[in-house]
Design a protein around this motif. Sequence first.
Motif, PDB file in Angstrom:
ATOM      1  N   PHE A  12      -7.710  -1.932  -3.010  1.00 55.74           N
ATOM      2  CA  PHE A  12      -8.873  -2.168  -2.141  1.00 55.74           C
ATOM      3  C   PHE A  12      -8.720  -3.492  -1.392  1.00 55.74           C
ATOM      4  CE2 PHE A  12     -11.241   1.061  -4.616  1.00 55.74           C
ATOM      5  CZ  PHE A  12     -11.838   1.734  -3.561  1.00 55.74           C
ATOM      6  N   TYR A  13      -8.260  -4.527  -2.103  1.00 60.39           N
ATOM      7  CA  TYR A  13      -8.116  -5.846  -1.495  1.00 60.39           C
ATOM      8  C   TYR A  13      -7.086  -5.817  -0.368  1.00 60.39           C
ATOM      9  CZ  TYR A  13      -6.650 -10.712  -0.967  1.00 60.39           C
ATOM     10  OH  TYR A  13      -6.315 -11.939  -0.449  1.00 60.39           O
ATOM     11  N   PHE A  14      -5.904  -5.285  -0.645  1.00 65.43           N
ATOM     12  CA  PHE A  14      -4.860  -5.275   0.376  1.00 65.43           C
ATOM     13  C   PHE A  14      -5.173  -4.270   1.479  1.00 65.43           C
ATOM     14  CE2 PHE A  14      -2.379  -7.202  -3.116  1.00 65.43           C
ATOM     15  CZ  PHE A  14      -1.962  -8.341  -2.454  1.00 65.43           C
ATOM     16  N   GLY A  15      -5.907  -3.207   1.144  1.00 66.61           N
ATOM     17  CA  GLY A  15      -6.348  -2.283   2.180  1.00 66.61           C
ATOM     18  C   GLY A  15      -7.294  -2.963   3.160  1.00 66.61           C
ATOM     19  N   ALA A  16      -8.211  -3.791   2.622  1.00 63.48           N
ATOM     20  CA  ALA A  16      -9.151  -4.515   3.483  1.00 63.48           C
ATOM     21  C   ALA A  16      -8.420  -5.555   4.326  1.00 63.48           C
ATOM     22  CB  ALA A  16     -10.227  -5.178   2.632  1.00 63.48           C
ATOM     23  N   ARG A  17      -7.456  -6.272   3.718  1.00 62.13           N
ATOM     24  CA  ARG A  17      -6.682  -7.268   4.468  1.00 62.13           C
ATOM     25  C   ARG A  17      -5.872  -6.602   5.570  1.00 62.13           C
ATOM     26  NH1 ARG A  17      -6.215 -12.423   2.830  1.00 62.13           N
ATOM     27  NH2 ARG A  17      -4.250 -12.679   3.955  1.00 62.13           N
ATOM     28  N   TYR A  18      -5.309  -5.448   5.267  1.00 56.91           N
ATOM     29  CA  TYR A  18      -4.527  -4.724   6.265  1.00 56.91           C
ATOM     30  C   TYR A  18      -5.395  -4.352   7.460  1.00 56.91           C
ATOM     31  CZ  TYR A  18      -1.771  -1.018   8.444  1.00 56.91           C
ATOM     32  OH  TYR A  18      -1.099  -0.243   9.349  1.00 56.91           O
ATOM     33  N   ARG A  74      -6.898  -2.991 -12.439  1.00 59.58           N
ATOM     34  CA  ARG A  74      -6.396  -4.095 -11.613  1.00 59.58           C
ATOM     35  C   ARG A  74      -5.673  -3.565 -10.374  1.00 59.58           C
ATOM     36  NH1 ARG A  74      -2.312  -9.078 -13.367  1.00 59.58           N
ATOM     37  NH2 ARG A  74      -1.996  -9.852 -11.243  1.00 59.58           N
ATOM     38  N   THR A  75      -4.878  -2.514 -10.557  1.00 56.38           N
ATOM     39  CA  THR A  75      -4.168  -1.937  -9.422  1.00 56.38           C
ATOM     40  C   THR A  75      -5.135  -1.388  -8.386  1.00 56.38           C
ATOM     41  OG1 THR A  75      -2.328  -1.336 -10.872  1.00 56.38           O
ATOM     42  CG2 THR A  75      -2.430  -0.237  -8.730  1.00 56.38           C
ATOM     43  N   LEU A 131       0.807  -1.217   0.000  1.00 56.73           N
ATOM     44  CA  LEU A 131       0.000   0.000   0.000  1.00 56.73           C
ATOM     45  C   LEU A 131       0.842   1.269   0.000  1.00 56.73           C
ATOM     46  CD1 LEU A 131      -2.715  -1.125   2.585  1.00 56.73           C
ATOM     47  CD2 LEU A 131      -3.067  -0.758   0.128  1.00 56.73           C
ATOM     48  N   HIS A 132       2.097   1.184   0.464  1.00 57.97           N
ATOM     49  CA  HIS A 132       2.912   2.390   0.617  1.00 57.97           C
ATOM     50  C   HIS A 132       4.036   2.492  -0.405  1.00 57.97           C
ATOM     51  CE1 HIS A 132       0.786   2.513   4.444  1.00 57.97           C
ATOM     52  NE2 HIS A 132       1.141   3.773   4.518  1.00 57.97           N
ATOM     53  N   HIS A 133       3.962   1.739  -1.477  1.00 51.75           N
ATOM     54  CA  HIS A 133       4.928   1.895  -2.550  1.00 51.75           C
ATOM     55  C   HIS A 133       4.242   2.442  -3.802  1.00 51.75           C
ATOM     56  CE1 HIS A 133       7.712  -0.328  -0.020  1.00 51.75           C
ATOM     57  NE2 HIS A 133       8.658   0.063  -0.835  1.00 51.75           N
ATOM     58  N   SER A 134       5.047   3.022  -4.676  1.00 55.25           N
ATOM     59  CA  SER A 134       4.486   3.670  -5.865  1.00 55.25           C
ATOM     60  C   SER A 134       3.850   2.626  -6.782  1.00 55.25           C
ATOM     61  CB  SER A 134       5.578   4.435  -6.611  1.00 55.25           C
ATOM     62  OG  SER A 134       6.643   3.572  -6.955  1.00 55.25           O
ATOM     63  N   HIS A 135       2.825   3.057  -7.513  1.00 50.72           N
ATOM     64  CA  HIS A 135       2.082   2.159  -8.400  1.00 50.72           C
ATOM     65  C   HIS A 135       1.849   2.823  -9.751  1.00 50.72           C
ATOM     66  CE1 HIS A 135       0.970  -0.494  -5.002  1.00 50.72           C
ATOM     67  NE2 HIS A 135       0.834   0.630  -4.330  1.00 50.72           N
ATOM     68  N   GLN A 136       1.784   1.989 -10.770  1.00 51.68           N
ATOM     69  CA  GLN A 136       1.273   2.440 -12.060  1.00 51.68           C
ATOM     70  C   GLN A 136      -0.192   2.034 -12.095  1.00 51.68           C
ATOM     71  OE1 GLN A 136       3.785   0.639 -15.028  1.00 51.68           O
ATOM     72  NE2 GLN A 136       5.301   2.286 -14.894  1.00 51.68           N
TER      73      GLN A 136
END
Length: 267
Positions: A170-176, A164-165, A155-160
């Motif tokens: 959303f998925y990893f935010g919910a898991r976190y 899908r991103t 969640l805290h690294h840069s993304h393109q």
Amino acid sequence: MNYLEQFKQQQLRTCQLKQLGILEEIDRICRKHNISYWLDGGSLLGAVRHGGFIPWDDDIDIAMPQDDARRFAEVAPKELPSTLRLQTPDTENTREPIMKVRDLNSFYVEGNEDFSLDYCKGLFVDIFPMIDYPNVSRAFCRKYGKDMSRCYSILHHSHQYSWRTVAELFYFGARYQFCKLMWKAAFAFKRTGTYMSNILINNGYGIMHRRDSIFPLGTIEFEGKRFSAPANTDAYLHDLYRDYMQIPPKEKQKIHSVFILPELIKQ
């Protein structure tokens, strides 16, 4: 011939000795202000197995109880020489949740560096903040600690960005948030005082140390000098590495950095 690897090998020992100087400054400040710290990770392993740096290691790791880390953050900027800087998540946007003491006249490139961000990239000593853990099982710690750390990192690294991103965020935010809730419940319903480890978002390996393997702190020789160390280095290193005296095969003896340079401006 890999010229970059050969260049790093040529620079490594000078970089190690410069990092040793940073550690000596940290040790001086901690002694002056009665701040607890100890050698951690590969630096502690190097002290036990090699009497100093692991021959291919290019950084130093130390740990501090979180309250001591806060006190260090208050006093260090006034105590460090002008050639060094305390780098924290509050002072520079490194996207890392730990403090470092950086050397200003050197260059160290890690694999995840973001060159669009203007933060110091000199040689460093990592300072990991340690907290009391609830009396949970090691299986619980591995499951939710590793998952929470992984989600935080993503969640805290840069993304393109793409659809899908966005879905993954959303998925990893919910898991976190779920892992965070599980830890909150553990802290609420389980006693603390037996175990200690890295703050949760740093505990990517799900490791817990018994407090009595850390305290009372002792000392250990590292590169001919003595620094603070856990009370029971064998138990501490077994938690981290299991069979820690086993030397890894040659192909795994890799310098961590992408690029290192011990001095930018000749002095």
